[in-house]
Write a protein that holds these residues in place. Structure first.
Motif, PDB file in Angstrom:
ATOM      1  N   LEU A  78       6.459 -57.488 -23.751  1.00  0.00           N
ATOM      2  CA  LEU A  78       5.378 -56.828 -23.015  1.00  0.00           C
ATOM      3  C   LEU A  78       5.698 -56.734 -21.525  1.00  0.00           C
ATOM      4  O   LEU A  78       5.411 -55.731 -20.878  1.00  0.00           O
ATOM      5  N   GLU A  79       6.320 -57.787 -21.000  1.00  0.00           N
ATOM      6  CA  GLU A  79       6.697 -57.784 -19.584  1.00  0.00           C
ATOM      7  C   GLU A  79       7.743 -56.701 -19.300  1.00  0.00           C
ATOM      8  O   GLU A  79       7.654 -55.972 -18.324  1.00  0.00           O
ATOM      9  N   ALA A  82       6.049 -53.351 -19.378  1.00  0.00           N
ATOM     10  CA  ALA A  82       5.249 -53.144 -18.167  1.00  0.00           C
ATOM     11  C   ALA A  82       6.140 -52.746 -17.002  1.00  0.00           C
ATOM     12  O   ALA A  82       5.814 -51.823 -16.243  1.00  0.00           O
ATOM     13  N   ARG A  83       7.292 -53.414 -16.857  1.00  0.00           N
ATOM     14  CA  ARG A  83       8.224 -53.058 -15.781  1.00  0.00           C
ATOM     15  C   ARG A  83       8.757 -51.637 -15.956  1.00  0.00           C
ATOM     16  O   ARG A  83       8.886 -50.895 -14.992  1.00  0.00           O
ATOM     17  N   THR A  85       7.274 -49.157 -17.448  1.00  0.00           N
ATOM     18  CA  THR A  85       6.181 -48.230 -17.150  1.00  0.00           C
ATOM     19  C   THR A  85       6.004 -48.084 -15.638  1.00  0.00           C
ATOM     20  O   THR A  85       5.851 -46.972 -15.129  1.00  0.00           O
ATOM     21  N   GLN A  86       6.031 -49.200 -14.930  1.00  0.00           N
ATOM     22  CA  GLN A  86       5.895 -49.160 -13.474  1.00  0.00           C
ATOM     23  C   GLN A  86       7.031 -48.371 -12.837  1.00  0.00           C
ATOM     24  O   GLN A  86       6.830 -47.584 -11.915  1.00  0.00           O
TER      25      GLN A  86
END
Length: 91
Positions: A78-79, A82-83, A85-86
């Motif tokens: 998930l981390e 998220a990275r 996506t950012q």
């Protein structure tokens, strides 16, 4: 006469004695996938019937059938997502 969505069903049928399963479906995505398998694996997958209302029946090895729950990503995955996506959003 047009079939309603509830009438457009998918039925998977097999028994313990035979090695094959039968799939009857109106689902367009599943029909495309099974028709492609008929082309790429003709010795194992074949269309056996068409009902005239859009439903097709196929026969294939029952060992190809699989029920699997959705994958649950780990906190580390998930981390990473998220990275990514950012990064894509330019943040």
């Amino acid at each position: 006469m047009k079939l309603t969505s509830i009438e457009k069903e998918t039925i998977i049928n097999f028994n313990e004695a035979e090695r094959t399963a039968s799939i009857y479906t109106h689902n367009e995505a599943l029909k495309r996938q099974l028709l492609e398998l008929c082309q790429t694996h003709p010795e194992q997958v074949c269309q056996t019937a068409a009902n005239g209302w859009g439903g097709l029946t196929f026969e294939l090895p029952k060992k190809w059938l699989k029920v699997s729950p959705p994958r649950k990503p780990t906190p580390a995955q998930l981390e990473v997502l998220a990275r990514m996506t950012q990064k894509r959003l330019g943040r």
